[in-house]
Design a protein around this motif. Structure first.
Motif, PDB file in Angstrom:
ATOM      1  N   VAL A 144       4.878  76.196   9.799  1.00 33.62           N
ATOM      2  CA  VAL A 144       4.996  75.391  11.011  1.00 33.62           C
ATOM      3  C   VAL A 144       6.314  75.717  11.719  1.00 33.62           C
ATOM      4  CG1 VAL A 144       5.282  73.045  11.904  1.00 33.62           C
ATOM      5  CG2 VAL A 144       3.500  73.524  10.225  1.00 33.62           C
ATOM      6  N   ALA A 145       7.378  75.899  10.957  1.00 31.92           N
ATOM      7  CA  ALA A 145       8.667  76.274  11.554  1.00 31.92           C
ATOM      8  C   ALA A 145       8.566  77.624  12.263  1.00 31.92           C
ATOM      9  CB  ALA A 145       9.751  76.321  10.479  1.00 31.92           C
ATOM     10  N   ASP A 146       7.847  78.576  11.672  1.00 26.07           N
ATOM     11  CA  ASP A 146       7.656  79.880  12.318  1.00 26.07           C
ATOM     12  C   ASP A 146       6.935  79.723  13.651  1.00 26.07           C
ATOM     13  OD1 ASP A 146       8.821  81.247  10.162  1.00 26.07           O
ATOM     14  OD2 ASP A 146       6.894  81.458   9.125  1.00 26.07           O
ATOM     15  N   LEU A 147       5.949  78.846  13.663  1.00 25.73           N
ATOM     16  CA  LEU A 147       5.183  78.605  14.886  1.00 25.73           C
ATOM     17  C   LEU A 147       6.055  77.975  15.978  1.00 25.73           C
ATOM     18  CD1 LEU A 147       2.297  78.899  15.939  1.00 25.73           C
ATOM     19  CD2 LEU A 147       1.816  76.614  15.040  1.00 25.73           C
ATOM     20  N   VAL A 148       6.990  77.145  15.578  1.00 23.83           N
ATOM     21  CA  VAL A 148       7.911  76.550  16.547  1.00 23.83           C
ATOM     22  C   VAL A 148       8.797  77.630  17.161  1.00 23.83           C
ATOM     23  CG1 VAL A 148       9.865  74.958  16.810  1.00 23.83           C
ATOM     24  CG2 VAL A 148       7.863  74.273  15.486  1.00 23.83           C
ATOM     25  N   ILE A 149       9.186  78.614  16.375  1.00 24.69           N
ATOM     26  CA  ILE A 149      10.022  79.704  16.902  1.00 24.69           C
ATOM     27  C   ILE A 149       9.294  80.456  18.009  1.00 24.69           C
ATOM     28  CG2 ILE A 149      11.027  81.954  16.348  1.00 24.69           C
ATOM     29  CD1 ILE A 149      11.753  80.796  13.584  1.00 24.69           C
ATOM     30  N   SER A 150       8.051  80.825  17.773  1.00 21.96           N
ATOM     31  CA  SER A 150       7.311  81.547  18.810  1.00 21.96           C
ATOM     32  C   SER A 150       7.056  80.660  20.021  1.00 21.96           C
ATOM     33  CB  SER A 150       5.991  82.102  18.251  1.00 21.96           C
ATOM     34  OG  SER A 150       5.186  81.070  17.710  1.00 21.96           O
ATOM     35  N   SER A 151       6.919  79.361  19.802  1.00 21.81           N
ATOM     36  CA  SER A 151       6.739  78.420  20.913  1.00 21.81           C
ATOM     37  C   SER A 151       7.999  78.355  21.772  1.00 21.81           C
ATOM     38  CB  SER A 151       6.406  77.028  20.373  1.00 21.81           C
ATOM     39  OG  SER A 151       5.203  77.031  19.623  1.00 21.81           O
ATOM     40  N   ILE A 152       9.150  78.288  21.129  1.00 18.85           N
ATOM     41  CA  ILE A 152      10.420  78.284  21.863  1.00 18.85           C
ATOM     42  C   ILE A 152      10.559  79.571  22.659  1.00 18.85           C
ATOM     43  CG2 ILE A 152      12.944  78.317  21.623  1.00 18.85           C
ATOM     44  CD1 ILE A 152      12.593  76.617  19.068  1.00 18.85           C
ATOM     45  N   TYR A 153      10.211  80.681  22.030  1.00 20.45           N
ATOM     46  CA  TYR A 153      10.350  81.978  22.694  1.00 20.45           C
ATOM     47  C   TYR A 153       9.526  82.038  23.976  1.00 20.45           C
ATOM     48  CZ  TYR A 153      10.668  87.003  23.359  1.00 20.45           C
ATOM     49  OH  TYR A 153      10.912  88.243  23.886  1.00 20.45           O
ATOM     50  N   LEU A 154       8.284  81.571  23.907  1.00 23.58           N
ATOM     51  CA  LEU A 154       7.429  81.596  25.084  1.00 23.58           C
ATOM     52  C   LEU A 154       7.919  80.614  26.151  1.00 23.58           C
ATOM     53  CD1 LEU A 154       3.906  81.964  23.440  1.00 23.58           C
ATOM     54  CD2 LEU A 154       5.167  83.682  24.755  1.00 23.58           C
ATOM     55  N   ALA A 155       8.505  79.502  25.721  1.00 24.89           N
ATOM     56  CA  ALA A 155       9.080  78.566  26.688  1.00 24.89           C
ATOM     57  C   ALA A 155      10.256  79.207  27.423  1.00 24.89           C
ATOM     58  CB  ALA A 155       9.518  77.286  25.978  1.00 24.89           C
ATOM     59  N   LEU A 156      11.096  79.911  26.683  1.00 30.97           N
ATOM     60  CA  LEU A 156      12.218  80.611  27.316  1.00 30.97           C
ATOM     61  C   LEU A 156      11.715  81.693  28.265  1.00 30.97           C
ATOM     62  CD1 LEU A 156      14.548  80.984  24.194  1.00 30.97           C
ATOM     63  CD2 LEU A 156      14.915  79.466  26.153  1.00 30.97           C
ATOM     64  N   ALA A 157      10.646  82.384  27.867  1.00 28.54           N
ATOM     65  CA  ALA A 157      10.081  83.429  28.714  1.00 28.54           C
ATOM     66  C   ALA A 157       9.538  82.854  30.019  1.00 28.54           C
ATOM     67  CB  ALA A 157       8.966  84.167  27.970  1.00 28.54           C
ATOM     68  N   GLU A 158       9.081  81.618  29.963  1.00 32.32           N
ATOM     69  CA  GLU A 158       8.533  80.963  31.158  1.00 32.32           C
ATOM     70  C   GLU A 158       9.621  80.336  32.025  1.00 32.32           C
ATOM     71  OE1 GLU A 158       4.980  77.762  31.962  1.00 32.32           O
ATOM     72  OE2 GLU A 158       4.618  79.609  30.847  1.00 32.32           O
ATOM     73  N   GLY A 159      10.857  80.365  31.521  1.00 32.96           N
ATOM     74  CA  GLY A 159      11.951  79.875  32.346  1.00 32.96           C
ATOM     75  C   GLY A 159      12.582  78.581  31.882  1.00 32.96           C
ATOM     76  N   TRP A 160      12.203  78.098  30.681  1.00 32.73           N
ATOM     77  CA  TRP A 160      12.819  76.870  30.165  1.00 32.73           C
ATOM     78  C   TRP A 160      14.324  77.073  30.005  1.00 32.73           C
ATOM     79  CZ3 TRP A 160      13.645  75.423  24.496  1.00 32.73           C
ATOM     80  CH2 TRP A 160      14.128  74.108  24.393  1.00 32.73           C
ATOM     81  N   ARG A 161      15.084  76.215  30.608  1.00 30.61           N
ATOM     82  CA  ARG A 161      16.537  76.245  30.489  1.00 30.61           C
ATOM     83  C   ARG A 161      17.041  74.826  30.256  1.00 30.61           C
ATOM     84  NH1 ARG A 161      14.927  80.578  30.159  1.00 30.61           N
ATOM     85  NH2 ARG A 161      15.584  82.496  31.231  1.00 30.61           N
ATOM     86  N   PHE A 162      18.191  74.715  29.671  1.00 33.67           N
ATOM     87  CA  PHE A 162      18.723  73.392  29.310  1.00 33.67           C
ATOM     88  C   PHE A 162      20.232  73.374  29.463  1.00 33.67           C
ATOM     89  CE2 PHE A 162      17.588  76.024  25.647  1.00 33.67           C
ATOM     90  CZ  PHE A 162      18.814  76.253  25.071  1.00 33.67           C
TER      91      PHE A 162
END
Length: 283
Positions: free
Chosen positions: A265-283
């Protein structure tokens, strides 16, 4: 998508750092919780050492399978732990090669050859990862490499043979369906909370409440995996009704008491974060 190979590589490292730093993630290593043989610092070392390999993957100098192998080999030179990021590297290699385009990543996986599959098998052996028993082409089989070559199994061919509960392998088959779902959740949770840590933890808990982690199944059996999923669902309901984030600390103690860690599940969260960053997620 990312604008350059360098940004794609930096974002892959950042995704791993954000995931391991998010706390609490019940049952897993984070900034506040370690295991005796797997510590927060191991994940920092692995993530840091992966950068030059991710650059080569993003530049097209390494194929998907070779990329996974080089990530495991290179990062293992900087720490002494087993299986720190194998599942994450399996997900990230095609996503980084596509500069964060999940559709293109699917095409890359579908265009792999048996040589990529053998490279992933050797990366698995080197990482000493734990997997669920497979009826055919089990990763731990002595004859797997010979069978892969004889049958000409690409990575997507091979991952189709994985047990259904191996949702990391199935991401290759479904076009990263769960990772794309996680991307949306992270961005939604961040919009609601304006808190990076909470957004990642909530994404983790949402998956944990829906999926039976194959690492738990491999170590303790399906019944325990089901119990962890149910416990996560109960904790998430309490949080949603009360806003009490501390309920996840309580869940962490209970999951650790079972002697398991939901690493997939942690691995899946990593790829989810990566795709969010690719879509422009910034904080």
């Amino acid at each position: 998508m990312f604008e350059s190979p360098e940004k794609a590589a930096v974002s892959a490292v950042l995704s791993m750092l954000l995931e391991v730093s998010a706390s609490p993630k019940p049952g897993n290593v984070d900034r506040d919780h370690d295991f005796h043989d797997l510590r927060y610092e191991h994940f920092l070392a692995s993530a840091s050492a992966s950068f030059p390999v991710f650059v080569r993957i993003a530049q097209g100098k390494l194929g998907v399978g070779e990329g996974v192998f080089e990530l495991v080999r290179t990062t293992s030179e900087l720490h002494l732990a087993d299986n720190v990021h194998f599942g994450a590297f399996l997900l990230l290699s095609p996503l980084v090669a596509s500069l964060g385009d999940a559709g293109r990543a699917r095409e890359l996986v579908e265009s792999t050859s048996w040589k990529d599959s053998i490279a992933v098998k050797r990366a698995f052996d080197l990482s000493k990862a734990r997997v669920v028993d497979a009826h055919t082409m089990d990763l731990r089989g002595d004859e797997v490499e010979r069978e892969i070559e004889e049958k000409g199994l690409s990575l997507v061919d091979w991952m189709r043979l994985a047990p259904e509960e191996n949702f990391i392998a199935k991401e290759y088959v479904t076009g990263f369906r769960l990772s794309l779902t996680g991307k949306e959740r992270i961005m939604e949770f961040y919009g609601e909370t304006e808190d990076v840590n909470r957004a990642i933890v909530l994404c983790y808990l949402s998956f944990l409440s829906e999926l039976e982690d194959p690492l738990i199944i491999a170590k303790r059996g399906r019944d325990v995996a089901v119990r962890v999923r149910e416990m996560a669902g109960e904790a998430l309901e309490v949080y949603q009704s009360t806003g009490n984030f501390a309920v996840f600390e309580e869940l962490d103690l209970r999951v650790r008491g079972l002697g398991v860690n939901p690493g997939s599940v942690a691995d899946l969260v990593i790829s989810s974060i990566y795709l969010a960053l690719a879509e422009g997620w910034r904080f």
